[in-house]
Design an enzyme around this catalytic site. Structure first.
Site, PDB file in Angstrom:
ATOM      1  N   HIS A 256       0.995  -1.581   0.135  1.00 13.99           N
ATOM      2  CA  HIS A 256       0.057  -0.241  -0.216  1.00 13.99           C
ATOM      3  C   HIS A 256       0.930   0.962  -0.529  1.00 13.99           C
ATOM      4  O   HIS A 256       0.844   2.356   0.890  1.00 13.99           O
ATOM      5  CB  HIS A 256      -0.637  -0.148   1.307  1.00 13.99           C
ATOM      6  CG  HIS A 256      -1.985  -0.238   1.251  1.00 13.99           C
ATOM      7  ND1 HIS A 256      -2.669  -0.890   2.281  1.00 13.99           N
ATOM      8  CD2 HIS A 256      -2.732  -1.436   0.034  1.00 13.99           C
ATOM      9  CE1 HIS A 256      -3.411  -1.661   1.573  1.00 13.99           C
ATOM     10  NE2 HIS A 256      -4.020  -2.448   0.730  1.00 13.99           N
TER      11      HIS A 256
ATOM     12  N   HIS B  86     -11.844  -8.406  -6.706  1.00 15.42           N
ATOM     13  CA  HIS B  86     -11.751  -7.322  -6.271  1.00 15.42           C
ATOM     14  C   HIS B  86     -10.625  -6.821  -6.750  1.00 15.42           C
ATOM     15  O   HIS B  86     -10.168  -6.778  -7.402  1.00 15.42           O
ATOM     16  CB  HIS B  86     -10.885  -8.440  -4.360  1.00 15.42           C
ATOM     17  CG  HIS B  86     -10.515  -6.071  -4.434  1.00 15.42           C
ATOM     18  ND1 HIS B  86     -10.759  -5.205  -3.684  1.00 15.42           N
ATOM     19  CD2 HIS B  86      -9.481  -6.365  -2.579  1.00 15.42           C
ATOM     20  CE1 HIS B  86      -9.997  -4.960  -2.987  1.00 15.42           C
ATOM     21  NE2 HIS B  86      -9.467  -4.762  -2.308  1.00 15.42           N
TER      22      HIS B  86
ATOM     23  N   GLU C 265      -8.203  -4.126  -6.414  1.00 18.45           N
ATOM     24  CA  GLU C 265      -7.458  -3.636  -6.122  1.00 18.45           C
ATOM     25  C   GLU C 265      -6.073  -3.692  -6.934  1.00 18.45           C
ATOM     26  O   GLU C 265      -6.436  -4.930  -7.127  1.00 18.45           O
ATOM     27  CB  GLU C 265      -7.219  -3.651  -5.069  1.00 18.45           C
ATOM     28  CG  GLU C 265      -6.083  -3.081  -3.825  1.00 18.45           C
ATOM     29  CD  GLU C 265      -5.923  -3.124  -2.592  1.00 18.45           C
ATOM     30  OE1 GLU C 265      -6.566  -2.765  -1.482  1.00 18.45           O
ATOM     31  OE2 GLU C 265      -5.280  -2.079  -1.977  1.00 18.45           O
TER      32      GLU C 265
ATOM     33  N   ASP D 193      -3.317  -4.501  -6.300  1.00 25.80           N
ATOM     34  CA  ASP D 193      -2.417  -6.250  -5.977  1.00 25.80           C
ATOM     35  C   ASP D 193      -3.269  -7.489  -6.755  1.00 25.80           C
ATOM     36  O   ASP D 193      -2.757  -8.546  -6.362  1.00 25.80           O
ATOM     37  CB  ASP D 193      -2.217  -6.465  -4.735  1.00 25.80           C
ATOM     38  CG  ASP D 193      -2.961  -6.286  -3.803  1.00 25.80           C
ATOM     39  OD1 ASP D 193      -4.505  -5.025  -4.155  1.00 25.80           O
ATOM     40  OD2 ASP D 193      -3.207  -6.324  -2.568  1.00 25.80           O
TER      41      ASP D 193
ATOM     42  N   HIS E  33     -12.176  -5.262   2.154  1.00 27.41           N
ATOM     43  CA  HIS E  33     -12.312  -4.158   2.048  1.00 27.41           C
ATOM     44  C   HIS E  33     -12.598  -3.313   1.384  1.00 27.41           C
ATOM     45  O   HIS E  33     -12.520  -1.805   2.163  1.00 27.41           O
ATOM     46  CB  HIS E  33     -10.537  -3.532   3.430  1.00 27.41           C
ATOM     47  CG  HIS E  33      -9.597  -3.471   2.144  1.00 27.41           C
ATOM     48  ND1 HIS E  33      -8.743  -2.862   2.332  1.00 27.41           N
ATOM     49  CD2 HIS E  33      -9.459  -4.525   0.659  1.00 27.41           C
ATOM     50  CE1 HIS E  33      -8.149  -3.058   1.145  1.00 27.41           C
ATOM     51  NE2 HIS E  33      -8.192  -3.964   0.443  1.00 27.41           N
TER      52      HIS E  33
ATOM     53  N   ASP F  51      -9.307 -10.394  -0.130  1.00 29.26           N
ATOM     54  CA  ASP F  51      -8.156  -9.697   1.642  1.00 29.26           C
ATOM     55  C   ASP F  51      -8.101 -10.131   2.310  1.00 29.26           C
ATOM     56  O   ASP F  51      -7.539 -10.977   3.510  1.00 29.26           O
ATOM     57  CB  ASP F  51      -7.892  -9.005   1.307  1.00 29.26           C
ATOM     58  CG  ASP F  51      -7.241  -7.994   0.388  1.00 29.26           C
ATOM     59  OD1 ASP F  51      -6.396  -8.955  -0.186  1.00 29.26           O
ATOM     60  OD2 ASP F  51      -8.424  -7.060  -0.201  1.00 29.26           O
TER      61      ASP F  51
ATOM     62  N   TYR G 294      -2.676  -7.867  10.396  1.00 30.18           N
ATOM     63  CA  TYR G 294      -3.236  -7.834   8.653  1.00 30.18           C
ATOM     64  C   TYR G 294      -4.843  -7.126   8.751  1.00 30.18           C
ATOM     65  O   TYR G 294      -5.268  -6.262   8.433  1.00 30.18           O
ATOM     66  CB  TYR G 294      -3.474  -9.352   7.860  1.00 30.18           C
ATOM     67  CG  TYR G 294      -4.055  -9.054   6.466  1.00 30.18           C
ATOM     68  CD1 TYR G 294      -2.932  -8.883   5.745  1.00 30.18           C
ATOM     69  CD2 TYR G 294      -5.080  -8.836   6.668  1.00 30.18           C
ATOM     70  CE1 TYR G 294      -3.971  -8.767   4.229  1.00 30.18           C
ATOM     71  CE2 TYR G 294      -5.466  -8.659   5.102  1.00 30.18           C
ATOM     72  CZ  TYR G 294      -5.126  -8.572   3.416  1.00 30.18           C
ATOM     73  OH  TYR G 294      -5.219  -8.333   2.898  1.00 30.18           O
TER      74      TYR G 294
ATOM     75  N   HIS H  63      -3.484 -13.306  -0.557  1.00 26.96           N
ATOM     76  CA  HIS H  63      -2.552 -13.508   0.083  1.00 26.96           C
ATOM     77  C   HIS H  63      -2.467 -14.405   1.496  1.00 26.96           C
ATOM     78  O   HIS H  63      -2.954 -14.810   1.765  1.00 26.96           O
ATOM     79  CB  HIS H  63      -2.423 -12.022   0.788  1.00 26.96           C
ATOM     80  CG  HIS H  63      -2.575 -10.897   0.312  1.00 26.96           C
ATOM     81  ND1 HIS H  63      -1.478 -10.125  -0.724  1.00 26.96           N
ATOM     82  CD2 HIS H  63      -3.602  -9.857   0.224  1.00 26.96           C
ATOM     83  CE1 HIS H  63      -1.934  -9.145  -1.318  1.00 26.96           C
ATOM     84  NE2 HIS H  63      -3.030  -8.982  -0.578  1.00 26.96           N
TER      85      HIS H  63
HETATM   86 FE1  FEO Z   1      -7.411  -4.863  -0.956  1.00 26.49          FE
HETATM   87 FE2  FEO Z   1      -4.499  -7.577  -1.778  1.00 26.49          FE
HETATM   88  O1  FEO Z   1      -5.883  -6.116  -2.182  1.00 26.49           O
END
Ligand code: FEO
Length: 397
Positions: free
Chosen positions: A23, A79, A81, A83, A145, A164, A192, A225
């Site tokens: 991030h 998601h 995002e 990543d 999230h 996530d 996390y 992750h």
């Molecule tokens: Fe919210 Fe692992 O991205």
């Protein structure tokens, strides 16, 4: 290297051993991380999520070794995002018409980042996608999230792809939860949760209860992750329910910054008093200008109470105190007590201002705090120890 999860599901993600900040500079990842992508090969083939953009070519190359890209029938974007969606441009340049199944909000987040009008198929909770012997069921999970987040459940293999949720920044070769040191694994999972999911704890509890009521057999939880929860996956679900419920351990954290050591001496004297009054409590002293901020938030998350200290500088408090107070505010932690302290030479506003920020952050103030003019002498040091003893005693009431 790709890795088999079950006969039909293969991990095709990227383990990022080098990652130390995530991030941007916001999240320290001392143990690296992984971006988990999963390929389901049934009568139809589906790819769940991709990996972070710097690894897009490596990802697409690896995927080609597992499957002819034209044989991927569906892409599932749990998601948007970067990543997890970051390799979509590279992948879609090869298979531009492949449908991308995602929430309505993910269409917005993915289009907003890549400005491509790919073949999006919007799904809602309960929508299903038949792959042959197995079937995907989609479960929207807004604000876990991001507003676009969803989980995908694979029947037959009984896998919850939780994105996530239940993730950890933990690079390993072994990939499965039963193959690593358990204290390290739960330390990373808690860190996390504390730093990513705490503000959304109400939604966490609600979503877990909703999924439990769906009575889906879940043998494995595959997050986006870190380690895959194949042994006793209910354990991390129980941890999440506890972490989402005003979590605290028997810990007091003293988060301070100091210019010429007066506020540090105050922190140490208060800690001494707490220790005199309560031999059981864990006390942590964390200098906010020296300690990693993600680790400080993790310690605050664990704590039943915190003390925040800064000297008065320019009618306010120090820069690192401002930064950590802002991070703490954003986490919306519940069920925690606090107090402020700090040294000063003339105006002395820091304690009052820290109290105001702690109140805004939802902490219950134990008292008005403790100010020390200049450097504590032995008399003041004993008063600080007494303050620490009283602080511990009030928490035991
Ligand atoms: Fe919210 Fe692992 O991205």
């Amino acid at each position: 290297m790709s890795k088999k999860i079950t006969s039909k599901v293969t991990w095709v993600g990227k383990t990022d051993w080098e990652l130390k900040k995530f991030h941007g500079d916001e999240f320290s990842t001392h143990r690296g991380s992984s971006y988990n992508s999963y390929l389901i090969k049934d009568k139809k083939a589906a790819l769940i999520d991709t990996v972070w953009m710097p690894y897009d070519k490596e990802f697409v190359g690896k995927l080609k070794k597992e499957i002819d890209l034209n044989k991927i029938d569906f892409i599932i974007a749990n998601h948007g995002e970067v990543d997890h969606s970051g390799s979509l441009p590279a992948l879609m340049s090869e298979i531009p018409n492949t449908p991308i199944y995602c929430t309505a909000n993910a269409v917005k987040s993915i289009k907003g980042q890549y400005h491509k009008d790919w073949n999006f198929v919007v799904v809602k909770t309960g929508d299903k996608l038949n792959l042959g012997d197995t079937e995907l069921t989609f479960i929207e999970a807004p604000m876990l999230h991001w507003p676009d987040t969803m989980f995908s459940y694979l029947s037959g293999e009984n896998i919850l792809f939780s994105n996530d949720g239940f993730g950890q920044h933990f690079a390993t070769e072994s990939l499965f939860n039963d193959t690593v040191d358990q204290s390290q694994l739960y330390e990373e999972a808690l860190k996390y949760y504390a730093n990513i999911l705490t503000p959304f704890s109400v939604m966490v509890t609600k979503k877990i209860k909703e999924i439990m009521q769906m009575n889906l057999p879940i043998d494995t939880i595959c997050p986006s992750h870190g380690l895959i929860w194949r042994e006793n996956p209910i354990e991390i679900v129980k941890k999440y329910l506890a972490w989402a419920d005003g979590y605290k351990e028997n810990q007091i954290s003293i988060v301070y910054d100091t210019m010429w050591n007066s506020t540090r001496k105050m922190a140490e004297a208060i800690a001494c008093g707490i220790e005199q009054a309560d031999k059981e409590v864990t006390i942590k002293l964390l200098n906010s200008s020296k300690f990693d901020k993600t680790d400080i938030i993790t310690e605050v998350f664990r704590s039943k109470a915190i003390l925040v200290g800064s000297p008065t500088v320019n009618n306010g408090y120090l820069y690192s105190t401002a930064g950590i107070l802002e991070l703490i505010r954003g986490m919306k932690m519940k069920n925690k007590y606090a107090a402020a302290f700090g040294s000063y030479g003339w105006s002395g506003e820091s304690v009052k201002m820290i109290n105001e920020e702690l109140t805004k952050a939802g902490f219950t103030l134990i008292d008005e705090g403790f100010k020390t003019l200049w450097t504590p002498d032995e008399d003041v040091t004993e008063k600080l120890r007494e303050y620490g003893r009283n602080f511990a005693a009030k928490l035991q009431e």
